[in-house]
Design an enzyme around this catalytic site. Structure first.
Site, PDB file in Angstrom:
ATOM      1  N   SER A 245      67.434 -13.097 -19.469  1.00 59.89           N
ATOM      2  CA  SER A 245      68.582 -13.954 -19.159  1.00 59.89           C
ATOM      3  C   SER A 245      68.345 -15.327 -19.779  1.00 59.89           C
ATOM      4  O   SER A 245      67.198 -15.697 -20.068  1.00 59.89           O
ATOM      5  CB  SER A 245      68.696 -14.107 -17.637  1.00 59.89           C
TER       6      SER A 245
ATOM      7  N   TYR B 288      64.708 -15.547  -8.867  1.00 63.81           N
ATOM      8  CA  TYR B 288      65.401 -14.881  -9.977  1.00 63.81           C
ATOM      9  C   TYR B 288      64.994 -15.493 -11.321  1.00 63.81           C
ATOM     10  O   TYR B 288      64.630 -14.769 -12.255  1.00 63.81           O
ATOM     11  CB  TYR B 288      66.921 -14.966  -9.788  1.00 63.81           C
TER      12      TYR B 288
HETATM   13  N1  NAP Z   1      75.858 -10.764 -15.025  1.00 61.35           N
HETATM   14  C1  NAP Z   1      75.225 -11.842 -15.451  1.00 61.35           C
HETATM   15  O1  NAP Z   1      75.769 -12.975 -15.412  1.00 61.35           O
HETATM   16  C2  NAP Z   1      73.835 -11.719 -16.019  1.00 61.35           C
HETATM   17  C3  NAP Z   1      73.344 -12.763 -16.798  1.00 61.35           C
HETATM   18  C4  NAP Z   1      72.070 -12.679 -17.334  1.00 61.35           C
HETATM   19  C5  NAP Z   1      71.307 -11.549 -17.106  1.00 61.35           C
HETATM   20  N2  NAP Z   1      71.793 -10.532 -16.343  1.00 61.35           N
HETATM   21  C6  NAP Z   1      70.939  -9.372 -16.110  1.00 61.35           C
HETATM   22  O2  NAP Z   1      71.587  -8.229 -16.595  1.00 61.35           O
HETATM   23  C7  NAP Z   1      71.120  -7.075 -15.891  1.00 61.35           C
HETATM   24  C8  NAP Z   1      72.317  -6.259 -15.447  1.00 61.35           C
HETATM   25  O3  NAP Z   1      73.081  -7.048 -14.555  1.00 61.35           O
HETATM   26  P1  NAP Z   1      74.651  -6.869 -14.382  1.00 61.35           P
HETATM   27  O4  NAP Z   1      75.263  -8.185 -14.573  1.00 61.35           O
HETATM   28  O5  NAP Z   1      75.146  -5.721 -15.156  1.00 61.35           O
HETATM   29  O6  NAP Z   1      74.674  -6.569 -12.808  1.00 61.35           O
HETATM   30  P2  NAP Z   1      75.400  -5.419 -11.968  1.00 61.35           P
HETATM   31  O7  NAP Z   1      76.796  -5.217 -12.435  1.00 61.35           O
HETATM   32  O8  NAP Z   1      75.174  -5.819 -10.542  1.00 61.35           O
HETATM   33  O9  NAP Z   1      74.552  -4.123 -12.301  1.00 61.35           O
HETATM   34  C9  NAP Z   1      73.224  -4.003 -11.848  1.00 61.35           C
HETATM   35  C10 NAP Z   1      72.744  -2.580 -12.111  1.00 61.35           C
HETATM   36  O10 NAP Z   1      71.404  -2.462 -11.601  1.00 61.35           O
HETATM   37  C11 NAP Z   1      71.343  -1.327 -10.733  1.00 61.35           C
HETATM   38  N3  NAP Z   1      70.382  -1.534  -9.662  1.00 61.35           N
HETATM   39  C12 NAP Z   1      70.357  -2.551  -8.760  1.00 61.35           C
HETATM   40  N4  NAP Z   1      69.370  -2.363  -7.887  1.00 61.35           N
HETATM   41  C13 NAP Z   1      68.745  -1.200  -8.242  1.00 61.35           C
HETATM   42  C14 NAP Z   1      67.655  -0.453  -7.708  1.00 61.35           C
HETATM   43  N5  NAP Z   1      66.975  -0.874  -6.633  1.00 61.35           N
HETATM   44  N6  NAP Z   1      67.298   0.708  -8.324  1.00 61.35           N
HETATM   45  C15 NAP Z   1      67.989   1.142  -9.403  1.00 61.35           C
HETATM   46  N7  NAP Z   1      69.017   0.490  -9.958  1.00 61.35           N
HETATM   47  C16 NAP Z   1      69.395  -0.670  -9.376  1.00 61.35           C
HETATM   48  C17 NAP Z   1      72.763  -1.209 -10.174  1.00 61.35           C
HETATM   49  O11 NAP Z   1      73.019   0.130  -9.789  1.00 61.35           O
HETATM   50  P3  NAP Z   1      73.034   0.694  -8.294  1.00 61.35           P
HETATM   51  O12 NAP Z   1      73.623  -0.363  -7.418  1.00 61.35           O
HETATM   52  O13 NAP Z   1      73.892   1.922  -8.435  1.00 61.35           O
HETATM   53  O14 NAP Z   1      71.623   1.022  -7.992  1.00 61.35           O
HETATM   54  C18 NAP Z   1      73.592  -1.550 -11.401  1.00 61.35           C
HETATM   55  O15 NAP Z   1      73.733  -0.415 -12.222  1.00 61.35           O
HETATM   56  C19 NAP Z   1      70.253  -7.600 -14.754  1.00 61.35           C
HETATM   57  O16 NAP Z   1      68.892  -7.491 -15.093  1.00 61.35           O
HETATM   58  C20 NAP Z   1      70.660  -9.067 -14.652  1.00 61.35           C
HETATM   59  O17 NAP Z   1      69.616  -9.866 -14.139  1.00 61.35           O
HETATM   60  C21 NAP Z   1      73.041 -10.591 -15.799  1.00 61.35           C
END
Ligand code: NAP
Length: 262
Positions: free
Chosen positions: A138, A151
């Site tokens: 990130s 985080y």
């Molecule tokens: N969105 C942002 O603004 C942003 C910015 C920078 C970086 N990121 C990073 O991008 C990545 C994806 O985030 P996103 O924005 O796509 O978030 P998201 O829409 O909340 O998706 C998160 C994913 O992780 C899975 N997950 C969560 N807890 C889990 C567990 N205990 N075991 C297995 N799977 C798990 C969730 O699936 P289930 O709930 O089905 O398990 C979901 O598929 C993360 O690493 C986040 O830190 C996001």
């Protein structure tokens, strides 16, 4: 063993889009997350489009026994990762002493521990296939983050580990790329406890689809670090030159504002 691309956190957001991009480029996929129904719907979508139906594995990657269980499951199916996309992760907004301690530790189990274990467990197979690892870090990786302390620290770890493994694994023909998105509208914000859209910095925001394409291209080009989007590259530049003595109080004020509006 059949080579596959393993995508964690493929049931939503950036992970689902990464799965779409890899599937679109003909990769055979294994999709991992907790919500099996979402993973199956995505697998059906790829099959309906004429592609290979991905293998769906529902598991909680924050559990200590998750990665050995995943390795056993893959081996039983004759599958071996050629590419690992470590995308599953979550954040929590709020002052560290006020947030739930177990949830913050679970964040480390997922964002740090599971990602590290996946990056280490399959290294021989990755080398055999001359494959790669795409670790989703990130923009938060580039500074401490008062108000999201654990985080930000977890993402700094992901960036540091990925850059070091890029160097080490590169010698064995394995690419390692850290993908650093800025704000992306997904389920992330609600899970983190941010319910107010004003807390999103619209100028820096990119779609999950766009971020996934940038991540895929970065990995294929063998990049060490990919910051998604021009605005976020500027933000990272500023984070690197502004002294923490100035930056941290400003971020803290921002967090208090976000807390009041969440
Ligand atoms: N969105 C942002 O603004 C942003 C910015 C920078 C970086 N990121 C990073 O991008 C990545 C994806 O985030 P996103 O924005 O796509 O978030 P998201 O829409 O909340 O998706 C998160 C994913 O992780 C899975 N997950 C969560 N807890 C889990 C567990 N205990 N075991 C297995 N799977 C798990 C969730 O699936 P289930 O709930 O089905 O398990 C979901 O598929 C993360 O690493 C986040 O830190 C996001």
């Amino acid at each position: 063993m059949k080579p596959i691309t393993l995508v964690t956190g493929a049931s939503a957001g950036i992970g689902a889009e990464l799965a779409r991009v890899f599937a679109g480029h003909g990769h055979e996929l294994v999709l991992v997350a907790r919500r099996e129904d979402k993973l199956s719907a995505l697998a059906d979508e790829f099959a309906a489009a004429g592609g290979q139906r991905p293998t769906v594995l529902s598991m909680d990657l924050a559990r200590r026994d998750a990665i050995p269980a995943l390795a056993t499951e893959l081996a039983a199916r004759g599958l071996e990762p050629e590419i690992i996309v470590n995308n599953a992760g979550f954040g929590l907004v709020g002052r560290a002493a006020r947030l739930n301690r177990d949830e913050q530790l679970a964040m480390i189990d997922l964002n740090v521990r599971a990602l590290t274990e996946l990056s280490l467990t399959f290294v021989d197979g990755l080398a055999r296939h001359r494959g790669g690892i795409l670790n989703v870090a990130s923009v938060a990786a580039f500074s401490p983050g008062p108000g999201m302390a654990v985080y930000y620290a977890s993402k700094a770890y992901v960036l540091s580990l990925s850059e070091a493994l890029h160097q080490e694994y590169g010698r064995r023909g394995i690419r390692v790329t850290a993908l650093c998105p800025g704000p992306v509208p997904t389920e992330f914000q609600q899970r983190a406890g941010l319910r107010d859209e004003r807390s999103q910095i619209a100028l820096l925001s990119l779609s999950a689809e766009r971020v996934a394409r940038i991540g895929y291209d970065g990995l294929m080009r063998g990049k060490r670090v990919v910051v998604a989007g021009f605005g976020n590259r500027v933000a990272v530049f500023l984070l690197r030159i502004i002294p923490n003595a100035v930056l941290l109080p400003l971020m803290y004020v921002g967090t208090r504002w976000a807390e009041r509006h969440s």
